[in-house]
Design an enzyme around this catalytic site. Structure first.
Site, mmCIF file in Angstrom:
data_model
loop_
_atom_site.group_PDB
_atom_site.id
_atom_site.type_symbol
_atom_site.label_atom_id
_atom_site.label_comp_id
_atom_site.label_asym_id
_atom_site.label_seq_id
_atom_site.Cartn_x
_atom_site.Cartn_y
_atom_site.Cartn_z
ATOM 1 N N ARG A 100 -5.033 10.396 2.565
ATOM 2 C CA ARG A 100 -3.745 10.879 3.053
ATOM 3 C C ARG A 100 -2.696 10.941 1.935
ATOM 4 O O ARG A 100 -1.916 11.878 1.834
ATOM 5 C CB ARG A 100 -3.255 9.928 4.155
ATOM 6 N N ASP A 148 -5.975 8.316 8.707
ATOM 7 C CA ASP A 148 -6.092 7.729 10.040
ATOM 8 C C ASP A 148 -6.174 8.784 11.136
ATOM 9 O O ASP A 148 -5.528 9.819 11.057
ATOM 10 C CB ASP A 148 -4.864 6.855 10.354
ATOM 11 N N LYS A 150 0.827 -1.216 0.000
ATOM 12 C CA LYS A 150 0.000 0.000 0.000
ATOM 13 C C LYS A 150 0.858 1.261 0.000
ATOM 14 O O LYS A 150 0.644 2.178 -0.801
ATOM 15 C CB LYS A 150 -0.911 -0.004 1.228
ATOM 16 N N MET A 170 6.200 7.707 17.107
ATOM 17 C CA MET A 170 5.843 8.613 16.019
ATOM 18 C C MET A 170 4.463 9.261 16.177
ATOM 19 O O MET A 170 4.280 10.441 15.910
ATOM 20 C CB MET A 170 5.907 7.871 14.680
ATOM 21 N N ASP A 221 4.121 0.928 11.787
ATOM 22 C CA ASP A 221 2.854 0.310 11.379
ATOM 23 C C ASP A 221 2.659 -1.085 11.957
ATOM 24 O O ASP A 221 1.547 -1.617 11.911
ATOM 25 C CB ASP A 221 2.770 0.240 9.846
#
Length: 435
Positions: free
Chosen positions: A97, A121, A22, A342, A320
């Site tokens: 995004r 998100d 992605k 982060m 992630d």
């Protein structure tokens, strides 16, 4: 709002093929704007965020031809720049995004790039400063309309320069690189992101005629060229999905093979899961995770202190996958501290896991301490809502391992990042229904 109904507690078995990446797709697709010639891309994941970007490119005037599953040819020889100032673009660009990465290519080739403040998100602030500071250093004029949150950059011709990025932003580096390849002179980018997906972008641009040196390092030198041509490109498998399937196998104590993972591009991912006690075997270019009948034990540091798993820019561990690590730790032997540096809101989904019986102490917005159950106490089924892509898949893994039937609402968040996930999980034995 879509819903998954999951009957947990079943072992899975078989093999699963990761989708295309992605995060690579969002960069690579924007790069087609840099040339009027045809660009063919394969292994594109069929997911909401990527399909939104393809639709946005089509509305911008890009000619799009679908060649087969995951394969498209794009041609940007008749771009409609008026679309960028339309209400339709403000609405469509805001919902994605990755739309920020059209700005660099448009600025480089057409002298202007606009974008509404992107959504995505709800995991905390994501600054755009790195992107726009890079464009300004290349000679662009920046403007921001506070009333409708609309950003713009314009330049007659970009000029190569030296820049030290304030953070090793992946999307920021990608955007600046795509702008710099058509600038006059040489651009040097220090503290550049160097993750595999950014390397893939640079390699693709070089095949198109760009002159980028230092690919794979944090120091990129880009000699601007007059124009770029067409190319063909195949995307890497999604490393986040690969990590998700490792976690799924461990939590359900299942024997799984993850096919064609591009091992050399996984960085620390296999080793981090091994630190959690999970057996991750390399078989050719596949990952084999055996059934963990006796569970898995977290390794402490050599001085006996508690293991900390934290995110860091590549080649550090990707942020992630910290949500997956946190869920997997709930059934390990031992304890671990998960430190999400982060994003300040990404750990807030742990309240759902606590409701399921997990032993987690949320120390602050960035740190959670997990005490594993060692499978002596199964998680309990519950009803929950997916807050973002990565928390969503983590809750899904928890539900597949839990005792009883769970319900997950707002699964559109999971669909943003995972292709046909319910069908693929059913194929390896999961009891999951989309309502």
């Amino acid at each position: 709002m879509g819903t998954f109904k999951i009957e947990g507690g079943h072992q899975l078995k078989g093999s699963i093929q990761p989708q295309g990446a992605k995060n690579e797709a969002l960069q690579i697709l924007c790069a087609v704007l840099l040339t009027p010639e045809k660009v063919t891309i394969s292994n594109i994941p069929d997911i909401v965020d990527v399909n939104k970007l393809i639709m946005l490119l089509g509305n911008l005037g890009v000619k799009i031809q679908k060649n087969g599953p995951g394969s498209y040819t794009f041609q940007s020889d008749d771009i409609n720049l008026k679309y960028l100032e339309s209400e339709q673009f403000k609405e469509e660009g805001r919902g994605l995004r990755g739309s920020i990465m059209i700005v660099g290519p448009l600025l480089a080739r057409f002298g202007k790039g606009y974008i509404p403040k992107p959504g995505g998100d709800k995991i905390g602030r994501r600054r755009l400063d790195t992107h726009f500071e890079g464009f300004i250093k290349l000679g662009a004029k920046f403007r921001y309309n506070r009333e409708d949150y609309f950003y713009g950059v314009e330049a007659d011709k970009l000029q190569g320069t030296y820049m030290l990025l304030d953070e090793a932003s992946v999307t920021g580096t990608a955007n600046i690189v795509m702008a710099a390849v058509l600038a006059e002179g040489t651009t040097t980018i220090y503290n550049a992101a160097c993750e595999p997906y950014l390397q893939q972008l640079c390699k693709m641009l070089n095949r198109m005629g760009a002159k980028i040196r230092g690919v794979g390092s944090n120091l990129l030198r880009i000699e601007g060229v007059e124009e770029l041509g067409g190319t063909e490109h195949r995307m890497l498998p999604d490393m986040i999905e690969i990590g998700s399937w490792i976690g799924l196998a461990a939590m359900t104590r299942s024997e799984l093979t993850i096919k064609n993972v591009s091992w050399d591009d996984l960085g620390q991912i296999p080793d981090v899961f091994r630190k959690l006690g999970i057996t991750v075997e390399r078989k050719g270019d596949d990952i084999y995770v055996p059934e963990h009948k006796d569970g898995y034990e977290i390794q402490n540091y050599i001085d006996g202190s508690i293991l900390t798993i934290a995110d860091a820019p590549w080649p550090g561990f990707t942020p992630d996958l910290l949500s997956i690590v946190l869920v997997v730790a709930t059934q390990a032997r031992g304890s671990v501290l998960v430190h999400q540096k982060m994003f300040e809101s990404r750990l807030f989904f742990v309240d759902k896991l606590i409701d399921m019986g997990a032993k987690i102490i949320l120390c602050d917005p960035h740190r959670a301490s997990v005490i594993g159950h060692d499978f002596k106490s199964q998680l309990k089924a519950t009803t929950m809502v997916s807050p973002d892509i990565r928390a969503g898949i983590s809750l899904l893994i928890a539900a597949l391992s839990a005792k009883g039937t769970s319900t997950i609402h707002n699964i559109e968040q999971i669909d943003r990042g995972y292709e046909n996930i319910d069908e693929r999980l059913r194929a390896i034995g999961a009891k999951i229904v989309r309502l």
